[in-house]
Design an enzyme around this catalytic site. Structure first.
Site, PDB file in Angstrom:
ATOM      1  CB  ALA A  12      -0.938   0.000   1.200  1.00  0.00           C
ATOM      2  CB  SER A  14       7.056   0.675  -0.273  1.00  0.00           C
ATOM      3  OG  SER A  14       6.933  -0.493   0.523  1.00  0.00           O
ATOM      4  CG  ASP A 234      -1.025  -7.304   0.022  1.00  0.00           C
ATOM      5  OD1 ASP A 234      -2.156  -7.646   0.433  1.00  0.00           O
ATOM      6  OD2 ASP A 234      -0.638  -6.112   0.024  1.00  0.00           O
ATOM      7  CB  THR A 256      -0.712  -0.162   5.092  1.00  0.00           C
ATOM      8  OG1 THR A 256       0.554   0.259   4.577  1.00  0.00           O
ATOM      9  CG2 THR A 256      -1.680   0.999   5.025  1.00  0.00           C
ATOM     10  CG  ASN A 293      -9.849  -6.243   6.220  1.00  0.00           C
ATOM     11  OD1 ASN A 293      -8.857  -6.144   5.514  1.00  0.00           O
ATOM     12  ND2 ASN A 293     -10.815  -7.112   5.958  1.00  0.00           N
ATOM     13  N   GLY A 404       5.708  -6.184   8.110  1.00  0.00           N
ATOM     14  CA  GLY A 404       6.511  -5.119   8.683  1.00  0.00           C
ATOM     15  C   GLY A 404       6.292  -4.928  10.165  1.00  0.00           C
TER      16      GLY A 404
END
Length: 470
Positions: A12, A14, A234, A256, A293, A404
């Site tokens: 979202a 990169s 993803d 994100t 989500n 991440g």
């Protein structure tokens, strides 16, 4: 025997091109290129720079072929729901970004034709105002009448690489136009929503071949390889690379967004799932990702971006270190899923507004804001694990946090604390690893079920363990 494959992974914020080497007991990745993915604010709204991402991906693939001429396959994954409209292969304008405000009018238009309870009974999706079907409902009818194909972002990239317009199943499942039971396009639903059936391309499963590179693409890259469908959403790729036992673990794919849930064999479509705002998304090998989500690290990164723009500077690692010294009891826990946190903008002002409305004291320093965001995310993650495990009938004993967010030690520890379960953090590059593994299996380099692929991840990428503390 080992083989090299190339993963184009568009997140979202990169994008990356990653070279993977896979074989028996081997799973290695090298980042060849990394580039920014920033939306463009134009006169008619917020758009994604998809042609710019494609150009950056081509440069990365060219460098990948220079590093490894014998690439066996290329796979593309990206975020979900956003799409490009085409006519005779020509892109009809720059695709809109899912955070654009136009989706609000699409919700009302769609629900006037098909009420949400019926939508859920057919597509199994949590209500999110930016789902593809709501975006299509916001399109002017004359635009839909002109277009002959709609392709989600990874399918659009694959089309530009191969000339083949296909719709990969895991990402198609996020559009709201795929029937959750049959895993086919819901033609009746599309007709009722005013979406021309001709826009929806042929479906393809992860592991199937999309096509060969077009001659001019191969010439530009200095090499050739087939494009293989992967879990092109993803999160679907990330879940492939979660080294878990699906019958005893939950996953959090944290970037994100925070996608929190369990893996099940069949969609769960009862009223309790809809009421809990839980979604059924397609996974690799026909699995179902039963998940919620959560707004995710977007709130933190947007807050830091705002602080950085005021000229004083803001270093995330320093802010997290300072936040760790702030007592959890000294900060509010707010609802990270409140719609006010979805658009870009001043996150600290929005947190203050939420606190004022709920009669709690807002944070008083940047470190306190960061601690409040981390505590709120950790609580949302813990709650979603409880909910999805109960609805999915999975006896969760361990939480795997990948992406991440696995680098955020404070978030990992507080998720363990608030859930009362061990958190296994990593791999960070789960999405790229899942992309690579599906390609490698399709190429015959590795074999077996998802469990076998996950065993290879566990052998080669040991997670970091966080145990609950008092």
């Amino acid at each position: 025997m080992t083989a090299a494959v190339a993963a184009v992974d568009l997140g979202a914020t990169s994008g990356r091109v990653i070279l993977g080497h896979v074989g028996r007991g081997t799973l290695e990745t090298t980042t060849i290129a990394r580039f920014e993915n920033a939306p463009l604010r134009l006169g008619d709204g917020l758009h994604g720079d998809i042609p710019g991402l494609y150009a950056a991906a081509l440069r990365g693939l060219r460098d990948a072929f220079r590093a490894e001429p014998a690439i066996a396959s290329i796979g593309v994954d990206s975020w979900a729901v956003d799409y490009g409209l085409l006519r005779d292969g020509r892109l009809l304008g720059l695709p809109f970004h899912y955070r654009d405000a136009r989706t609000e009018r699409g919700v009302g238009s769609a629900h006037a034709r098909v009420p949400y309870p019926e939508l859920f009974a057919r597509n199994g999706l949590q209500f999110l105002p930016f789902t593809t079907l709501y975006q299509l409902a916001a399109e002017p009818p004359e635009v839909l009448a002109i277009a002959d194909t709609a392709l989600l972002v990874p399918d659009l990239i694959a089309y530009w690489l191969t000339g083949r317009a296909r719709a990969e199943l895991t990402n198609a499942s996020t559009t709201g136009l795929l029937n959750a039971r049959t895993r086919r396009w819901d033609d009746e639903l599309a007709a009722r929503l005013g979406v021309p059936r001709s826009l929806l391309p042929e479906l393809i499963a992860p592991g199937e071949r999309v096509g060969a590179l077009l001659p001019h693409v191969a010439a530009a890259l200095g090499g050739t390889a087939p494009v293989t469908a992967v879990g092109s959403h993803d999160t679907a790729s990330a879940v492939v690379a979660v080294p878990m036992r699906a019958d005893a673990a939950a996953y959090i794919s944290c970037g994100t967004w925070g996608l929190v849930g369990v893996e099940v064999e069949h969609p769960v479509l009862d009223d309790a799932v809809a009421a809990a705002h839980v979604t059924n998304e397609g996974g690799v090998d026909g699995r179902v990702r039963l998940l919620h989500n959560v707004m995710g690290l977007w709130i933190l990164t947007e807050a830091v971006r705002g602080w950085s723009s005021d000229g004083a500077g803001a270093d995330l690692s320093e802010l997290l270190a300072a936040a760790a010294l702030v007592p959890a009891s000294a900060v509010p826990v707010f609802d990270v899923d409140d719609p006010r946190f979805l658009p870009p903008g001043d996150m600290t002002a929005r947190i203050d507004a939420w606190c004022t409305e709920h009669d709690v004291a807002p944070p008083r320093s940047r470190a306190a804001y960061v601690r409040a965001i981390v505590e709120s995310l950790a609580q949302a993650f813990a709650d979603a694990v409880v909910t999805t495990s109960r609805l999915g009938g999975v006896a969760v004993r361990t939480i795997h946090l990948v992406g991440g967010g696995a680098r955020n030690e404070l978030l990992c520890q507080r998720t363990a604390d608030r859930s009362g379960m061990p958190v296994l953090a990593g791999p960070v590059e789960a999405t790229a690893l899942g992309n690579v593994l599906v390609q490698a299996r399709a190429a015959g380099v590795v074999s077996g079920s998802l469990d076998a692929l996950r065993d290879l991840v566990a052998q080669t990428h040991a997670p970091r363990r966080y145990l609950p503390q008092t």
